[in-house]
Design a protein around this motif. Structure first.
Motif, PDB file in Angstrom:
ATOM      1  N   LEU A 247       0.843  -1.207   0.000  1.00 13.25           N
ATOM      2  CA  LEU A 247       0.000   0.000   0.000  1.00 13.25           C
ATOM      3  C   LEU A 247       0.878   1.257   0.000  1.00 13.25           C
ATOM      4  O   LEU A 247       0.606   2.222  -0.717  1.00 13.25           O
ATOM      5  CB  LEU A 247      -0.923   0.015   1.231  1.00 13.25           C
ATOM      6  CG  LEU A 247      -1.996  -1.078   1.294  1.00 13.25           C
ATOM      7  CD1 LEU A 247      -2.769  -0.989   2.607  1.00 13.25           C
ATOM      8  CD2 LEU A 247      -2.952  -0.975   0.117  1.00 13.25           C
ATOM      9  N   ALA A 248       1.930   1.231   0.821  1.00 13.00           N
ATOM     10  CA  ALA A 248       2.832   2.392   0.896  1.00 13.00           C
ATOM     11  C   ALA A 248       3.515   2.618  -0.463  1.00 13.00           C
ATOM     12  O   ALA A 248       3.658   3.759  -0.909  1.00 13.00           O
ATOM     13  CB  ALA A 248       3.877   2.172   1.984  1.00 13.00           C
ATOM     14  N   ARG A 253       3.963   5.800  -5.391  1.00 15.79           N
ATOM     15  CA  ARG A 253       4.157   5.836  -6.844  1.00 15.79           C
ATOM     16  C   ARG A 253       3.034   6.532  -7.603  1.00 15.79           C
ATOM     17  O   ARG A 253       3.268   7.130  -8.648  1.00 15.79           O
ATOM     18  CB  ARG A 253       4.337   4.402  -7.370  1.00 15.79           C
ATOM     19  CG  ARG A 253       5.712   3.837  -7.006  1.00 15.79           C
ATOM     20  CD  ARG A 253       5.832   2.375  -7.368  1.00 15.79           C
ATOM     21  NE  ARG A 253       5.538   2.141  -8.765  1.00 15.79           N
ATOM     22  CZ  ARG A 253       4.942   1.037  -9.245  1.00 15.79           C
ATOM     23  NH1 ARG A 253       4.581   0.091  -8.409  1.00 15.79           N
ATOM     24  NH2 ARG A 253       4.712   0.898 -10.523  1.00 15.79           N
ATOM     25  N   THR A 254       1.801   6.455  -7.099  1.00 19.32           N
ATOM     26  CA  THR A 254       0.704   7.060  -7.856  1.00 19.32           C
ATOM     27  C   THR A 254       0.836   8.593  -7.815  1.00 19.32           C
ATOM     28  O   THR A 254       1.317   9.161  -6.830  1.00 19.32           O
ATOM     29  CB  THR A 254      -0.672   6.599  -7.324  1.00 19.32           C
ATOM     30  OG1 THR A 254      -1.674   7.089  -8.192  1.00 19.32           O
ATOM     31  CG2 THR A 254      -0.927   7.088  -5.913  1.00 19.32           C
ATOM     32  N   ARG A 255       0.411   9.233  -8.888  1.00 25.17           N
ATOM     33  CA  ARG A 255       0.675  10.678  -8.989  1.00 25.17           C
ATOM     34  C   ARG A 255      -0.377  11.525  -8.288  1.00 25.17           C
ATOM     35  O   ARG A 255      -0.063  12.508  -7.646  1.00 25.17           O
ATOM     36  CB  ARG A 255       0.719  11.073 -10.473  1.00 25.17           C
ATOM     37  CG  ARG A 255       1.911  10.486 -11.179  1.00 25.17           C
ATOM     38  CD  ARG A 255       2.603  11.510 -12.072  1.00 25.17           C
ATOM     39  NE  ARG A 255       3.639  10.852 -12.840  1.00 25.17           N
ATOM     40  CZ  ARG A 255       3.409  10.310 -14.040  1.00 25.17           C
ATOM     41  NH1 ARG A 255       2.213  10.399 -14.588  1.00 25.17           N
ATOM     42  NH2 ARG A 255       4.371   9.689 -14.676  1.00 25.17           N
ATOM     43  N   ARG A 256      -1.666  11.111  -8.440  1.00 22.22           N
ATOM     44  CA  ARG A 256      -2.744  11.974  -7.910  1.00 22.22           C
ATOM     45  C   ARG A 256      -2.845  11.858  -6.394  1.00 22.22           C
ATOM     46  O   ARG A 256      -2.827  10.757  -5.848  1.00 22.22           O
ATOM     47  CB  ARG A 256      -4.068  11.579  -8.559  1.00 22.22           C
ATOM     48  CG  ARG A 256      -4.108  11.990 -10.013  1.00 22.22           C
ATOM     49  CD  ARG A 256      -5.356  11.626 -10.723  1.00 22.22           C
ATOM     50  NE  ARG A 256      -6.388  10.989  -9.948  1.00 22.22           N
ATOM     51  CZ  ARG A 256      -7.632  10.849 -10.369  1.00 22.22           C
ATOM     52  NH1 ARG A 256      -7.987  11.310 -11.546  1.00 22.22           N
ATOM     53  NH2 ARG A 256      -8.538  10.232  -9.633  1.00 22.22           N
ATOM     54  N   TRP A 257      -3.020  12.994  -5.731  1.00 19.44           N
ATOM     55  CA  TRP A 257      -3.110  13.003  -4.276  1.00 19.44           C
ATOM     56  C   TRP A 257      -4.326  12.234  -3.778  1.00 19.44           C
ATOM     57  O   TRP A 257      -4.287  11.582  -2.750  1.00 19.44           O
ATOM     58  CB  TRP A 257      -3.127  14.441  -3.741  1.00 19.44           C
ATOM     59  CG  TRP A 257      -1.721  14.936  -3.642  1.00 19.44           C
ATOM     60  CD1 TRP A 257      -1.060  15.725  -4.536  1.00 19.44           C
ATOM     61  CD2 TRP A 257      -0.776  14.611  -2.620  1.00 19.44           C
ATOM     62  NE1 TRP A 257       0.240  15.919  -4.134  1.00 19.44           N
ATOM     63  CE2 TRP A 257       0.438  15.245  -2.950  1.00 19.44           C
ATOM     64  CE3 TRP A 257      -0.817  13.841  -1.453  1.00 19.44           C
ATOM     65  CZ2 TRP A 257       1.575  15.142  -2.162  1.00 19.44           C
ATOM     66  CZ3 TRP A 257       0.314  13.747  -0.664  1.00 19.44           C
ATOM     67  CH2 TRP A 257       1.497  14.389  -1.027  1.00 19.44           C
ATOM     68  N   ARG A 258      -5.424  12.349  -4.563  1.00 18.74           N
ATOM     69  CA  ARG A 258      -6.630  11.625  -4.173  1.00 18.74           C
ATOM     70  C   ARG A 258      -6.359  10.112  -4.127  1.00 18.74           C
ATOM     71  O   ARG A 258      -6.793   9.419  -3.219  1.00 18.74           O
ATOM     72  CB  ARG A 258      -7.766  11.938  -5.170  1.00 18.74           C
ATOM     73  CG  ARG A 258      -9.136  11.844  -4.557  1.00 18.74           C
ATOM     74  CD  ARG A 258     -10.178  12.296  -5.525  1.00 18.74           C
ATOM     75  NE  ARG A 258     -10.248  11.385  -6.668  1.00 18.74           N
ATOM     76  CZ  ARG A 258     -11.018  11.584  -7.733  1.00 18.74           C
ATOM     77  NH1 ARG A 258     -11.762  12.659  -7.803  1.00 18.74           N
ATOM     78  NH2 ARG A 258     -11.039  10.721  -8.723  1.00 18.74           N
TER      79      ARG A 258
END
Ligand SMILES: [Zn+2]
Ligand SMILES: [Zn+2]
Length: 416
Positions: A247-248, A253-258
């Motif tokens: 999860l961390a 790695r994902t770009r969007r804050w949401r």
């Protein structure tokens, strides 16, 4: 003293009976390494629980003391019965959320990582459940169920679930539709499409029938046990950290804050859009996977078996004494026992570094014994300490001999 200590002989006696029944039926109920790992994870969760229950129970007591609406009487049978019923209801939701919220699954996954299903699987428990688990039971504190009653019904709910982890008991008719049972709990541990995320009930399976999560075991579809992202390790620390780490990693790695936040509460298997787009994952098929089963030399198995039995005695001593010990000694003892389990599981994974791990943990205990003149704070006589020192030294020699005996390079084999 922790009441689980009294249950340990019963746990092992029932495992013995299960092994005997399976042997008579010519069924292969146990995998040695898997059972060692599951029982070890159970011991680890109890030992870490010595420290973490202070958090869980502390919050419960604080809410009970300051926010309770009623004061229920400990001597009332109605309070006990309603307490058990309410606990089981809250457990249902805790367990269901444990399968449907990423960060809660990260704790609960430990119970599901085994690809076998036997009484040792019941002991396979998380060490991080205390992080959010307490939240689900606060309604009991608000309603005024005394902390002692809360702890006792929690223990009853947990102990009840021991016997339902077996393949040696078949269907039980009406019982399977009212109470959690071996048949409907096998379904709970299944990764087959029709079984996934079903039958969360602890004592009553009626909750599942009431809230639409019940599934019957189908004789034509054998249950495939485990998780949809198999662990393929025996390491007990990694077992507990596996999903938190994933999860961390996704959140990083994902770009969007949401999405960085959503990762933690979305269901297991959910991927942020940008990461899913860059990863081509084949469709999940439970029937094409193979069980994790590293092949290790018989000498390694014997060494691990002997050391594991000693470690179980040490774990029981740790459970019995840790609360009375100064915190530093208690934490040190728990950390050493955990490191010992990591070393034994490294042997079972066929890792070359297992010998180094094993020698270091034994040498550390020997040095601590030598310098302090005590076995982790215990007031034992010289003869006992001498026997412990001799056992530690003999274990070091045995580890070296076993490493020599297991000269054949370990390979990872798979069972169909
Ligand atoms: Zn579960
Ligand atoms: Zn279970």
């Amino acid at each position: 003293m922790n009441p689980i200590i009294y249950a340990i002989p019963v746990f092992f006696a029932l495992i013995g009976i299960e092994l005997w029944v399976a042997h008579r039926r010519r069924a292969n109920a146990y995998n040695f390494a898997d059972a060692v790992c599951s029982i070890g994870l159970g011991a680890m969760s109890q030992v870490s629980g010595i420290f973490s229950k202070l958090v869980m129970l502390g919050i419960y007591v604080a809410v009970y003391e300051h926010l309770r609406l009623f004061s229920l009487d400990l001597r009332s049978v109605a309070a006990w019965l309603s307490g058990l019923l309410l606990y089981d209801f809250l457990y249902y939701w805790h367990h269901r959320m444990g399968h449907q919220v990423g960060v809660l699954w990260a704790a609960h996954v430990v119970h599901h990582q085994s690809e076998e299903f036997n009484l040792s699987t019941a002991l396979r428990q998380t060490s991080s459940g205390f992080l959010f688990g307490w939240l689900f039971y606060l309604p009991m504190a608000v309603l005024g169920f005394p902390p002692l009653l809360f702890v006792a019904v929690g223990l009853i709910d947990l102990l009840y679930q021991y016997w339902i982890h077996t393949e040696q008991i078949g269907k039980l008719g009406w019982f399977d539709r009212v109470f959690a049972s071996p048949s409907n709990h096998r379904v709970h541990h299944g990764v087959n499409d029709r079984y996934l995320d079903k039958n969360y009930g602890g004592i009553l399976i009626l909750w599942d029938r009431l809230f639409g999560t019940y599934a019957d075991e189908d004789a034509d579809e054998p249950v495939i046990y485990g998780t949809r992202s198999p662990l393929r390790r025996y390491d007990p620390v990694w077992s507990n950290l596996e999903v938190y780490a994933a999860l961390a990693r996704d959140a990083w790695r994902t770009r969007r804050w949401r999405d960085k936040l959503a990762v933690w509460w979305k269901p297991p298997g959910w991927r942020p859009g940008d990461l899913a787009a860059s990863e081509a994952k084949p469709a999940f098929d439970p029937y094409v996977r193979s069980k994790y089963a590293p092949r290790v030399a018989p000498a390694v198995q014997i060494h691990v078996g002997v050391q594991f039995l000693l470690l179980m005695l040490i774990g029981a001593d740790c459970l019995a004494r840790a609360e009375q010990l100064p915190l530093a000694w208690g934490l040190g003892y728990a950390a050493w026992a955990t490191a010992s389990l990591v070393a034994l599981c490294a042997w079972l994974e066929g890792r070359r570094r297992a010998l180094v791990f094993d020698l270091v943990r034994l040498a550390v205990a020997l040095a601590a014994l030598g310098f302090s003149g005590r076995w982790f704070g215990a007031q034992w006589g010289g003869a006992v300490l001498l026997a412990i020192a001799a056992a530690l030294a003999a274990s070091m020699v045995a580890a070296v001999l076993v490493a020599f005996a297991a000269t054949r390079r370990p390979t990872v084999a798979s069972e169909p």
